[in-house]
Design a protein around this motif. Structure first.
Motif, PDB file in Angstrom:
ATOM      1  N   THR A 173     -11.358   7.141   7.968  1.00  0.00           N
ATOM      2  CA  THR A 173     -12.202   6.088   7.408  1.00  0.00           C
ATOM      3  C   THR A 173     -11.554   4.702   7.422  1.00  0.00           C
ATOM      4  O   THR A 173     -12.100   3.760   6.861  1.00  0.00           O
ATOM      5  CB  THR A 173     -12.617   6.437   5.970  1.00  0.00           C
ATOM      6  N   SER A 174     -10.396   4.584   8.064  1.00  0.00           N
ATOM      7  CA  SER A 174      -9.774   3.261   8.179  1.00  0.00           C
ATOM      8  C   SER A 174      -8.874   3.221   9.410  1.00  0.00           C
ATOM      9  O   SER A 174      -8.429   4.263   9.910  1.00  0.00           O
ATOM     10  CB  SER A 174      -8.942   2.930   6.932  1.00  0.00           C
ATOM     11  N   PHE A 175      -8.601   2.014   9.864  1.00  0.00           N
ATOM     12  CA  PHE A 175      -7.666   1.848  10.971  1.00  0.00           C
ATOM     13  C   PHE A 175      -6.269   2.315  10.559  1.00  0.00           C
ATOM     14  O   PHE A 175      -5.517   2.820  11.380  1.00  0.00           O
ATOM     15  CB  PHE A 175      -7.609   0.392  11.430  1.00  0.00           C
ATOM     16  N   GLY A 176      -5.935   2.153   9.292  1.00  0.00           N
ATOM     17  CA  GLY A 176      -4.648   2.625   8.803  1.00  0.00           C
ATOM     18  C   GLY A 176      -4.509   4.134   8.961  1.00  0.00           C
ATOM     19  O   GLY A 176      -3.440   4.634   9.321  1.00  0.00           O
ATOM     20  N   GLN A 177      -5.586   4.863   8.706  1.00  0.00           N
ATOM     21  CA  GLN A 177      -5.558   6.313   8.906  1.00  0.00           C
ATOM     22  C   GLN A 177      -5.424   6.646  10.383  1.00  0.00           C
ATOM     23  O   GLN A 177      -4.751   7.618  10.743  1.00  0.00           O
ATOM     24  CB  GLN A 177      -6.808   6.960   8.322  1.00  0.00           C
ATOM     25  N   TRP A 178      -6.066   5.856  11.230  1.00  0.00           N
ATOM     26  CA  TRP A 178      -5.889   6.047  12.673  1.00  0.00           C
ATOM     27  C   TRP A 178      -4.414   5.917  13.015  1.00  0.00           C
ATOM     28  O   TRP A 178      -3.875   6.729  13.752  1.00  0.00           O
ATOM     29  CB  TRP A 178      -6.680   5.007  13.455  1.00  0.00           C
ATOM     30  N   TRP A 179      -3.771   4.864  12.513  1.00  0.00           N
ATOM     31  CA  TRP A 179      -2.371   4.635  12.847  1.00  0.00           C
ATOM     32  C   TRP A 179      -1.502   5.784  12.359  1.00  0.00           C
ATOM     33  O   TRP A 179      -0.589   6.220  13.064  1.00  0.00           O
ATOM     34  CB  TRP A 179      -1.874   3.297  12.303  1.00  0.00           C
ATOM     35  N   GLN A 180      -1.751   6.271  11.152  1.00  0.00           N
ATOM     36  CA  GLN A 180      -0.970   7.393  10.629  1.00  0.00           C
ATOM     37  C   GLN A 180      -1.085   8.598  11.560  1.00  0.00           C
ATOM     38  O   GLN A 180      -0.094   9.256  11.870  1.00  0.00           O
ATOM     39  CB  GLN A 180      -1.421   7.754   9.212  1.00  0.00           C
ATOM     40  N   LEU A 181      -2.288   8.893  11.994  1.00  0.00           N
ATOM     41  CA  LEU A 181      -2.524  10.016  12.901  1.00  0.00           C
ATOM     42  C   LEU A 181      -1.829   9.783  14.245  1.00  0.00           C
ATOM     43  O   LEU A 181      -1.113  10.645  14.750  1.00  0.00           O
ATOM     44  CB  LEU A 181      -4.028  10.217  13.104  1.00  0.00           C
ATOM     45  N   LEU A 182      -2.025   8.605  14.810  1.00  0.00           N
ATOM     46  CA  LEU A 182      -1.426   8.296  16.111  1.00  0.00           C
ATOM     47  C   LEU A 182       0.094   8.309  16.056  1.00  0.00           C
ATOM     48  O   LEU A 182       0.743   8.858  16.946  1.00  0.00           O
ATOM     49  CB  LEU A 182      -1.912   6.936  16.605  1.00  0.00           C
ATOM     50  N   SER A 183       0.667   7.711  15.027  1.00  0.00           N
ATOM     51  CA  SER A 183       2.123   7.642  14.961  1.00  0.00           C
ATOM     52  C   SER A 183       2.724   9.028  14.749  1.00  0.00           C
ATOM     53  O   SER A 183       3.812   9.305  15.253  1.00  0.00           O
ATOM     54  CB  SER A 183       2.585   6.666  13.878  1.00  0.00           C
ATOM     55  N   ALA A 184       2.015   9.899  14.054  1.00  0.00           N
ATOM     56  CA  ALA A 184       2.502  11.270  13.880  1.00  0.00           C
ATOM     57  C   ALA A 184       2.434  12.051  15.186  1.00  0.00           C
ATOM     58  O   ALA A 184       3.218  12.973  15.404  1.00  0.00           O
ATOM     59  CB  ALA A 184       1.683  11.978  12.804  1.00  0.00           C
ATOM     60  N   ARG A 185       1.508  11.680  16.063  1.00  0.00           N
ATOM     61  CA  ARG A 185       1.300  12.420  17.309  1.00  0.00           C
ATOM     62  C   ARG A 185       2.084  11.871  18.492  1.00  0.00           C
ATOM     63  O   ARG A 185       2.140  12.496  19.535  1.00  0.00           O
ATOM     64  CB  ARG A 185      -0.184  12.404  17.673  1.00  0.00           C
ATOM     65  N   THR A 186       2.661  10.683  18.378  1.00  0.00           N
ATOM     66  CA  THR A 186       3.331  10.086  19.525  1.00  0.00           C
ATOM     67  C   THR A 186       4.832  10.312  19.544  1.00  0.00           C
ATOM     68  O   THR A 186       5.435  10.363  20.602  1.00  0.00           O
ATOM     69  CB  THR A 186       3.099   8.563  19.616  1.00  0.00           C
TER      70      THR A 186
END
Length: 85
Positions: A64-77
């Motif tokens: 529900t936020s770009f911040g959540q996107w970043w958390q997901l992406l940074s955990a996956r990269t």
């Protein structure tokens, strides 16, 4: 292969699709309310997959936020910049 995704790169990618400057991207904003449609999100997913982020459209759509996107992406990269958004 492009370098790993960083928070600055993430903000720059979003800014490109939101017609903003990277420092204007509000990480608390809801991506859909910000104006991103499904085609743009899919395009971003493909771009981020090229950097090694193993993430899907559905996973991002559940956030529900770009911040959540970043958390997901940074955990996956496993990239170098895991700054908290």
């Amino acid at each position: 292969m492009p370098p790993p995704l960083t928070l600055d790169g993430f903000r720059a990618d979003l800014a490109e699709f939101l017609y903003q400057q990277p420092d204007e991207v509000d990480l608390e904003e809801n991506p859909l309310y910000a104006g991103l449609d499904s085609l743009r999100i899919v395009t971003l997913v493909e771009r981020w997959r090229e950097t090694g982020a193993n993430v899907s459209f559905v996973e991002l759509a559940e956030c529900t936020s770009f911040g959540q996107w970043w958390q997901l992406l940074s955990a996956r990269t496993g990239g170098a910049d895991h700054a908290t958004a």
